[in-house]
Design an enzyme around this catalytic site. Structure first.
Site, PDB file in Angstrom:
ATOM      1  N   GLY A  57       0.843  -1.198   0.000  1.00 41.33           N
ATOM      2  CA  GLY A  57       0.000   0.000   0.000  1.00 41.33           C
ATOM      3  C   GLY A  57       0.867   1.233   0.000  1.00 41.33           C
ATOM      4  CB  CYS A  84       5.373  -3.985   0.102  1.00 39.69           C
ATOM      5  SG  CYS A  84       6.257  -2.453  -0.195  1.00 39.69           S
ATOM      6  CE1 TYR A  85       1.397   1.023   5.813  1.00 39.18           C
ATOM      7  CE2 TYR A  85      -0.269  -0.722   5.832  1.00 39.18           C
ATOM      8  CZ  TYR A  85       0.249   0.454   6.356  1.00 39.18           C
ATOM      9  OH  TYR A  85      -0.370   1.061   7.417  1.00 39.18           O
ATOM     10  CG  HIS A 175       5.389  -5.545  -4.765  1.00 39.55           C
ATOM     11  ND1 HIS A 175       4.163  -5.400  -4.164  1.00 39.55           N
ATOM     12  CD2 HIS A 175       6.092  -4.419  -4.468  1.00 39.55           C
ATOM     13  CE1 HIS A 175       4.109  -4.244  -3.545  1.00 39.55           C
ATOM     14  NE2 HIS A 175       5.274  -3.629  -3.698  1.00 39.55           N
ATOM     15  CD  GLU A 177       2.366  -8.331  -5.480  1.00 35.27           C
ATOM     16  OE1 GLU A 177       3.116  -9.125  -4.880  1.00 35.27           O
ATOM     17  OE2 GLU A 177       2.138  -7.177  -5.061  1.00 35.27           O
ATOM     18  CB  SER A 229     -26.306  -4.246 -20.474  1.00 31.18           C
ATOM     19  OG  SER A 229     -25.129  -5.043 -20.465  1.00 31.18           O
ATOM     20  N   GLY A 230     -26.586  -6.608 -22.894  1.00 27.14           N
ATOM     21  CA  GLY A 230     -25.918  -7.033 -24.122  1.00 27.14           C
ATOM     22  C   GLY A 230     -24.422  -7.195 -23.902  1.00 27.14           C
ATOM     23  N   GLY A 231     -23.931  -6.717 -22.769  1.00 32.30           N
ATOM     24  CA  GLY A 231     -22.510  -6.852 -22.446  1.00 32.30           C
ATOM     25  C   GLY A 231     -22.223  -8.218 -21.826  1.00 32.30           C
ATOM     26  CG  ASP A 233     -19.532  -7.670 -16.856  1.00 31.29           C
ATOM     27  OD1 ASP A 233     -18.700  -8.430 -17.381  1.00 31.29           O
ATOM     28  OD2 ASP A 233     -19.293  -6.493 -16.560  1.00 31.29           O
ATOM     29  CB  SER A 234     -25.957  -8.298 -17.781  1.00 30.42           C
ATOM     30  OG  SER A 234     -25.845  -7.945 -19.134  1.00 30.42           O
ATOM     31  CE  LYS A 374     -15.870  -6.386 -19.133  1.00 29.08           C
ATOM     32  NZ  LYS A 374     -17.058  -5.708 -18.581  1.00 29.08           N
TER      33      LYS A 374
END
Ligand code: XMP
Length: 518
Positions: A57, A84-85, A175, A177, A229-231, A233-234, A374
């Site tokens: 952070g 780290c933090y 880090h 990651e 919505s056509g996207g 996710d939905s 996503k």
């Protein structure tokens, strides 16, 4: 048979890499979840995590409002990895000493391994390994009960662990990651598999099973509605819910007259014909356009559209009767209340999507994607058999083309923009760049300029092209599109779109600009 997947919990202290930690753990086929550092202890321990990672952070432990973690967390028997933090906080809270490093350390560093027995097992064949540092503070004195397991030229304690095996805490100054830490994934695997004893059972297909089971449990014999919505996710959320409760799910798609070319037809074909979902297609374009008449203010446009969506959903839910649940494609970045996601964007624009609905509509929410990113949703979509056109569709804002027609929205201006936008999409697809870009689209500016066409003076509209790269839409950079592609787009728009005589390219990043123009 249902396996309970082992899970790793990540406490977020605001690092730009927190999501990346989560991704790496899932790449190791172990489920991971992120909670804000302020989450209560009961919530952190609630799902019985096999291990806890404290993210990095931007703060210093000596800042007045330095982010802390709940009391007692370091006294549990669950293994902890502080990064780290996270490392500095562990040190500070357990009585060690953190100080400003004489030299800030950013970028590549050479890690010398002093103890390769557990966390650093198999790292650095020649006893050293390249790691990525990004810190201003460093550990001056370790807390009692810790020993150093690695150092760098500037950090005598670049990694440390507890000496006793009862309460196992490991810390890294660098880090693991990020891709620049060459053996970082191996370090995380050591933590997850060897130290936390997690089994690698998590995958997208197991996610489908679990999500379907959870939806069935939640909805029981009830009925649910899902606003498409056509996207991606939905769509993925709808298909999951359909698998779980079949015809008791009604999907709704509202054509608000602000869609792109062919979008409505495509949604109908895909969901009703191909996927056999129970779809209500509501054509409400006249109402939306009437309500938007003469409205130029972006915030007013958003509010009007949001309100109308609610009105139509409410009306349909009354007609259907007994619908208690609303399925939403909320993703992880939409829900997290972490430091990082308290970004300014929510207050800059009223982001309308169906997220605004439930508070007023008293639905119970079904959100099967709320722990995913996503790109994971896209993998899930593939697993569920969704066609590529849906899976790879670029994000499209809830208020649609209304916020890309700058100034008042009229049918004529929408028609012009739609034609220009279709050309942008076709040409970007032809160039093979469609999937690489977060978004590429056209906007219609509220000005006219002078041009000359076939020896005649023209005085017509200007089309702006916006193309950006981004990971999550929170920040974005303008895409360096090849000049030939821009030339083709510009030529086609000016030649083929009636009413346009000029094309400009937007070279602003977010921040300070935003992705959409309104
Ligand atoms: P901005 O313009 O804020 O957009 O940089 C960030 C991302 O969000 C999308 N966007 C919206 N999505 N409702 C939505 O569902 C909205 O009102 C809205 N406004 C912007 C935008 O397309 C971009 O991907």
């Amino acid at each position: 048979m249902d396996v309970r997947h082992d899970r790793i919990l990540i406490l977020d202290f605001g690092s730009q890499y927190t999501q990346l930690i989560a991704r790496r753990i899932r790449e190791a086929q172990v489920f991971s979840q992120i909670l804000p550092h302020s989450a209560p202890l009961e919530q952190i321990l609630g799902d019985r995590p096999s291990g806890i990672i404290l993210s990095g952070g931007p703060a210093s432990v000596y800042d007045r409002n330095a982010p802390l973690m709940p009391k007692g967390l370091l006294e549990q028997r669950v293994p902890v990895l502080g990064i780290c933090y996270g490392m500095q906080l562990v040190t500070h809270l357990l009585g060690g000493e953190v100080a400003k490093a004489a030299r800030r350390e950013y970028g590549r560093s050479n890690l010398i391994i002093d103890d390769g027995s557990d966390l650093l097992k198999g790292i650095g064949s020649a006893a050293s390994s390249t790691v990525w540092m990004s810190h201003g503070d460093r550990i001056e004195r370790m807390p009692k009960g810790f020993c150093s397991i690695a150092h760098t030229e500037n950090s005598p304690v670049a990694a440390m662990k507890t000496v006793e095996s009862g309460n196992r805490i490991y810390c890294l100054q660098f880090h693991p990651e990020v891709a620049h830490t060459i053996e970082g994934f191996r370090i995380l695997q050591n933590f997850v598999y060897d130290i936390c004893r997690c089994r690698p059972t998590w995958s997208m297909s197991s996610y489908v099973e679990t999500a379907v089971r959870q939806i069935r449990e939640q909805v029981g014999n009830g009925k649910a509605m899902c606003a498409l919505s056509g996207g991606v996710d939905s769509s993925v959320a709808a298909v999951l819910a359909h698998r779980a409760i079949g015809k008791r799910l009604t999907c709704v798609f509202i054509d608000n007259g602000l869609l792109r070319t062919g979008e409505g037809v495509e949604v109908r074909n895909t969901f009703a014909s191909h996927l056999k979902l129970n779809l209500r297609y509501l054509d409400r374009a006249p109402e939306f356009l009437r309500a938007l008449k003469s409205v130029a203010n972006p915030e007013r446009k958003r509010k009007i559209i949001g309100r109308l969506f609610i009105t139509h959903f409410e009306a349909l839910s009354h007609r259907l009767g007994g619908v208690d649940y609303l399925v939403q494609g909320t993703l992880y970045p939409d829900v997290i209340e972490s430091v990082r996601f308290k970004g300014p964007s929510a207050t800059i624009k009223t982001h309308h999507n169906v997220g605004g609905l439930p508070t007023r509509m008293r639905f119970r929410l079904v959100e099967p994607l709320r722990e995913l990113f996503k790109d994971e949703v896209r993998i899930l979509g593939k697993e569920l058999g969704l066609p590529d056109v849906i899976i790879w569709r670029q994000p499209f804002p809830g208020p649609g083309l209304a916020i890309r027609v700058l100034g008042p929205v009229t049918r004529e201006r929408l028609t012009l923009l739609r034609a220009a936008d279709a050309i942008v999409e076709q040409e970007v697809r032809n160039s093979g760049l469609y999937r690489e870009l977060w978004q590429a689209f056209a906007v219609l500016l509220p000005i006219r300029t002078v041009g000359v066409m076939g020896d005649r003076r023209t005085y017509e509209h200007v089309v702006g092209i916006r193309a950006v790269t981004s990971v999550d839409g929170m920040t974005a950079d303008w895409a360096r599109l090849p000049p030939e592609l821009l030339a083709t787009i510009s030529n086609r728009i000016i030649n083929e779109v009636k009413g346009a005589n000029r094309v400009v390219y937007d070279v602003s990043s977010k921040p300070p600009s935003t992705i959409e123009w309104e």
